[in-house]
Design a protein around this motif. Structure first.
Motif, PDB file in Angstrom:
ATOM      1  N   GLU A  79       0.826  -1.211   0.000  1.00 30.88           N
ATOM      2  CA  GLU A  79       0.000   0.000   0.000  1.00 30.88           C
ATOM      3  C   GLU A  79       0.867   1.272   0.000  1.00 30.88           C
ATOM      4  OE1 GLU A  79      -3.925   1.638   2.368  1.00 30.88           O
ATOM      5  OE2 GLU A  79      -2.472   0.429   3.480  1.00 30.88           O
ATOM      6  N   ALA A  80       2.042   1.189   0.618  1.00 28.09           N
ATOM      7  CA  ALA A  80       2.931   2.356   0.709  1.00 28.09           C
ATOM      8  C   ALA A  80       3.903   2.454  -0.459  1.00 28.09           C
ATOM      9  CB  ALA A  80       3.728   2.303   2.011  1.00 28.09           C
ATOM     10  N   THR A  81       4.044   1.378  -1.229  1.00 30.81           N
ATOM     11  CA  THR A  81       5.100   1.362  -2.250  1.00 30.81           C
ATOM     12  C   THR A  81       4.631   0.964  -3.640  1.00 30.81           C
ATOM     13  OG1 THR A  81       5.698  -0.931  -1.714  1.00 30.81           O
ATOM     14  CG2 THR A  81       6.861   0.821  -0.522  1.00 30.81           C
ATOM     15  N   ASP A  82       3.345   0.740  -3.806  1.00 30.20           N
ATOM     16  CA  ASP A  82       2.837   0.265  -5.096  1.00 30.20           C
ATOM     17  C   ASP A  82       3.127   1.255  -6.223  1.00 30.20           C
ATOM     18  OD1 ASP A  82       1.535  -1.568  -6.800  1.00 30.20           O
ATOM     19  OD2 ASP A  82      -0.324  -0.417  -6.655  1.00 30.20           O
ATOM     20  N   LEU A  83       2.843   2.523  -5.983  1.00 29.27           N
ATOM     21  CA  LEU A  83       3.106   3.549  -6.992  1.00 29.27           C
ATOM     22  C   LEU A  83       4.565   3.986  -6.909  1.00 29.27           C
ATOM     23  CD1 LEU A  83      -0.071   5.795  -6.532  1.00 29.27           C
ATOM     24  CD2 LEU A  83       0.326   4.038  -8.280  1.00 29.27           C
TER      25      LEU A  83
END
Length: 116
Positions: free
Chosen positions: A85-89
């Motif tokens: 959730e914190a690193t997907d983009l």
């Protein structure tokens, strides 16, 4: 080794784009990225571990996908785990990687073990 190779490739790509001198070291059942002989970030399973400034630690825990790093039952201030959730983009991943890079010059290196 139990770590997400896609995540580690994304870290390598970012560091290379930023001309960061680093090396990889297998640690904690995952892969750590060392800068100036200090642990900067790592990948363990599907999460990224980041070493950030302890002064922004509490505020960082309020961000989506950021949680305390807790290997031993005692969280280490300044070390966080980042979920997908914190690193997907890429933009989000780059934010966290840059925080770790910014703190690295201030971080203390671990004491070298001497052989007897």
């Amino acid at each position: 080794m139990a770590y997400n190779e896609f995540l580690s490739d994304r870290i390598v790509q970012y560091f290379k784009e930023k001309h960061v001198v680093f090396y990889e070291k297998k640690m904690f059942g995952g892969l750590c990225f060392m800068i100036d002989d200090k642990m900067c970030v790592g990948v363990n399973r599907d999460e990224i571990m980041a070493r950030i400034n302890p002064d922004i630690y509490e505020d960082s825990l309020l961000k989506k996908g950021c949680k305390k790093m807790n290997f031993t039952g005692r969280p280490m201030k300044g070390f966080v785990f980042l979920t997908e959730e914190a690193t997907d983009l890429d933009e989000d991943l780059h934010y966290w990687l840059q925080l770790a890079l910014d703190y690295n010059p201030l971080a203390k290196a671990s004491k070298k073990k001497t052989s007897k």
